[in-house]
Design a protein around this motif. Sequence first.
Motif, PDB file in Angstrom:
ATOM      1  N   VAL A 249      -2.475   3.418   2.236  1.00 19.55           N
ATOM      2  CA  VAL A 249      -2.440   4.167   0.772  1.00 19.55           C
ATOM      3  C   VAL A 249      -2.325   5.730   1.007  1.00 19.55           C
ATOM      4  N   ARG A 250      -1.359   6.562   0.454  1.00 17.32           N
ATOM      5  CA  ARG A 250      -1.429   7.911   0.459  1.00 17.32           C
ATOM      6  C   ARG A 250      -2.186   8.754  -0.518  1.00 17.32           C
ATOM      7  N   ILE A 251      -2.637   9.714  -0.063  1.00 18.99           N
ATOM      8  CA  ILE A 251      -3.672  10.671  -0.889  1.00 18.99           C
ATOM      9  C   ILE A 251      -2.959  11.804  -0.990  1.00 18.99           C
ATOM     10  N   ALA A 252      -3.111  12.454  -2.369  1.00 23.13           N
ATOM     11  CA  ALA A 252      -2.655  13.644  -2.753  1.00 23.13           C
ATOM     12  C   ALA A 252      -3.736  14.521  -3.220  1.00 23.13           C
ATOM     13  N   ILE A 253      -3.856  15.850  -3.160  1.00 19.71           N
ATOM     14  CA  ILE A 253      -4.694  16.717  -3.837  1.00 19.71           C
ATOM     15  C   ILE A 253      -3.852  17.250  -5.202  1.00 19.71           C
ATOM     16  N   ASP A 254      -4.391  17.042  -6.138  1.00 21.42           N
ATOM     17  CA  ASP A 254      -3.857  17.466  -7.333  1.00 21.42           C
ATOM     18  C   ASP A 254      -4.099  18.816  -7.870  1.00 21.42           C
ATOM     19  N   ASP A 255      -3.054  19.461  -8.518  1.00 25.34           N
ATOM     20  CA  ASP A 255      -3.566  20.782  -8.903  1.00 25.34           C
ATOM     21  C   ASP A 255      -3.973  21.838  -7.922  1.00 25.34           C
TER      22      ASP A 255
ATOM     23  N   PRO B 188       0.973  -1.259   0.037  1.00 26.32           N
ATOM     24  CA  PRO B 188      -0.133   0.093   0.157  1.00 26.32           C
ATOM     25  C   PRO B 188       0.895   1.247   0.006  1.00 26.32           C
ATOM     26  N   ALA B 189       2.090   1.241   0.604  1.00 23.11           N
ATOM     27  CA  ALA B 189       2.827   2.254   0.633  1.00 23.11           C
ATOM     28  C   ALA B 189       3.360   2.615  -0.750  1.00 23.11           C
ATOM     29  N   ALA B 190       3.248   1.950  -1.766  1.00 18.26           N
ATOM     30  CA  ALA B 190       3.768   1.972  -2.984  1.00 18.26           C
ATOM     31  C   ALA B 190       3.028   2.799  -3.837  1.00 18.26           C
ATOM     32  N   LEU B 191       1.780   3.018  -3.260  1.00 19.99           N
ATOM     33  CA  LEU B 191       0.719   3.945  -4.074  1.00 19.99           C
ATOM     34  C   LEU B 191       0.269   5.189  -3.422  1.00 19.99           C
ATOM     35  N   LEU B 192       0.191   6.195  -4.324  1.00 19.74           N
ATOM     36  CA  LEU B 192      -0.336   7.651  -4.021  1.00 19.74           C
ATOM     37  C   LEU B 192      -1.543   7.697  -4.933  1.00 19.74           C
ATOM     38  N   LEU B 193      -2.493   8.042  -4.436  1.00 19.91           N
ATOM     39  CA  LEU B 193      -3.756   8.536  -5.146  1.00 19.91           C
ATOM     40  C   LEU B 193      -3.851   9.994  -5.265  1.00 19.91           C
TER      41      LEU B 193
ATOM     42  N   ASP C 189      -2.602  13.590   2.485  1.00 19.27           N
ATOM     43  CA  ASP C 189      -0.965  13.592   3.063  1.00 19.27           C
ATOM     44  C   ASP C 189      -0.263  14.561   2.289  1.00 19.27           C
ATOM     45  N   VAL C 190      -0.404  14.755   0.666  1.00 17.52           N
ATOM     46  CA  VAL C 190       0.210  15.554  -0.020  1.00 17.52           C
ATOM     47  C   VAL C 190      -0.494  16.455  -0.880  1.00 17.52           C
TER      48      VAL C 190
END
Length: 285
Positions: free
Chosen positions: A177-183, A146-151, A200-201
């Motif tokens: 799993v980590r989560i990023a807010i894009d743009d 799961p640590a290999a995935l960022l959504l 997370d990001v």
Amino acid sequence: LAKGAGKGDWKRYRPDLQTAMIERSALRQALHEAVEREQFVLHYQPIVDLLAGAVVGVEALVRWQHPERGLLGPYHFIELAEESGAIVGIGGWALREALHRCVRWQRDDPAAAPAYVSVNVSARQFRRPDFVGQVRAALDGTGAAPAALLLEITESLVLHDTEQVLADLRELRGLGVRIAIDDFGTGYSSLSYLRHLPVDVLKIDKSFIDDVVHSDRQAALVAAIVTLARDLGLTVVAEGIEDAGQRAALIGMGCPYGQGYLFSKPVPPEQVPATITATVAAVDS
Ligand code: C2E
Ligand code: MG
Ligand code: MG
Ligand code: MG
């Protein structure tokens, strides 16, 4: 349109528009068959530790190998795919494919492999009731950690957050799993909502990075986002870094990570290990 024109008369005035509409419907049809026909490919762009120059992860970016038109970037079809719902199938495929690749890179040559892969998820895909189950199945099916995935999700998804979206984000993070807010920064959101968001990001949109050297206002905004993120315990990735001046400015603000043409354009999967090795060497020199 000419005043008083009858139904259908627009076709005579706007042949270009008519052609565009026919092409659009042909494209829509072709899109729906493209997953089954295995016409999509993922290219990968390195995400770099700005100070050290080392690649920490890669972002998976979809391209359509169209039989007549050649390799098409998302600009040509993502909006249509969102609108028609084809994005759900494309996104599910992209998730499995990216994880599968990541596992192979790590197995084949750990020293030249990204630690994680970042996958874009459209709001429509995320809102499907079985989305968390799909992620779980993709992790199980590929054996990826799961640590290999960022959504990467969009600001608008969380802006109109329902309890269900928040619950799903918590469940995904519970898996590891980590989560990023894009743009980030383009969605007209207030910054205060970030405090409550299980992410997370933050990925700062390229439009802020473009002028970070030459506009004091843009620089102040980026610096504020970096500071805010740090205070909230989030990490930051600056998108679209194209020159050394931008990189230096971002390092000066304490921005830890970035991606952009300065480091590498998105490359096909077989070029990823060599790109990772080369990126470190080029940035250090
Ligand atoms: P994004 O997720 O914000 O991805 C970053 C985009 O900026 C990519 O464009 C990347 O190639 C481009 N880029 C990166 N660095 C630079 C730079 O230094 N200069 C310039 N000019 N551009 C840079 P791309 O590959 O055309 O993708 C566009 C958008 O399509 C993505 O924006 C993302 O929103 C969407 N997308 C791509 N793949 C997927 C996918 O699998 N699913 C979904 N839902 N959306 C996707
Ligand atoms: Mg993205
Ligand atoms: Mg982005
Ligand atoms: Mg963007």
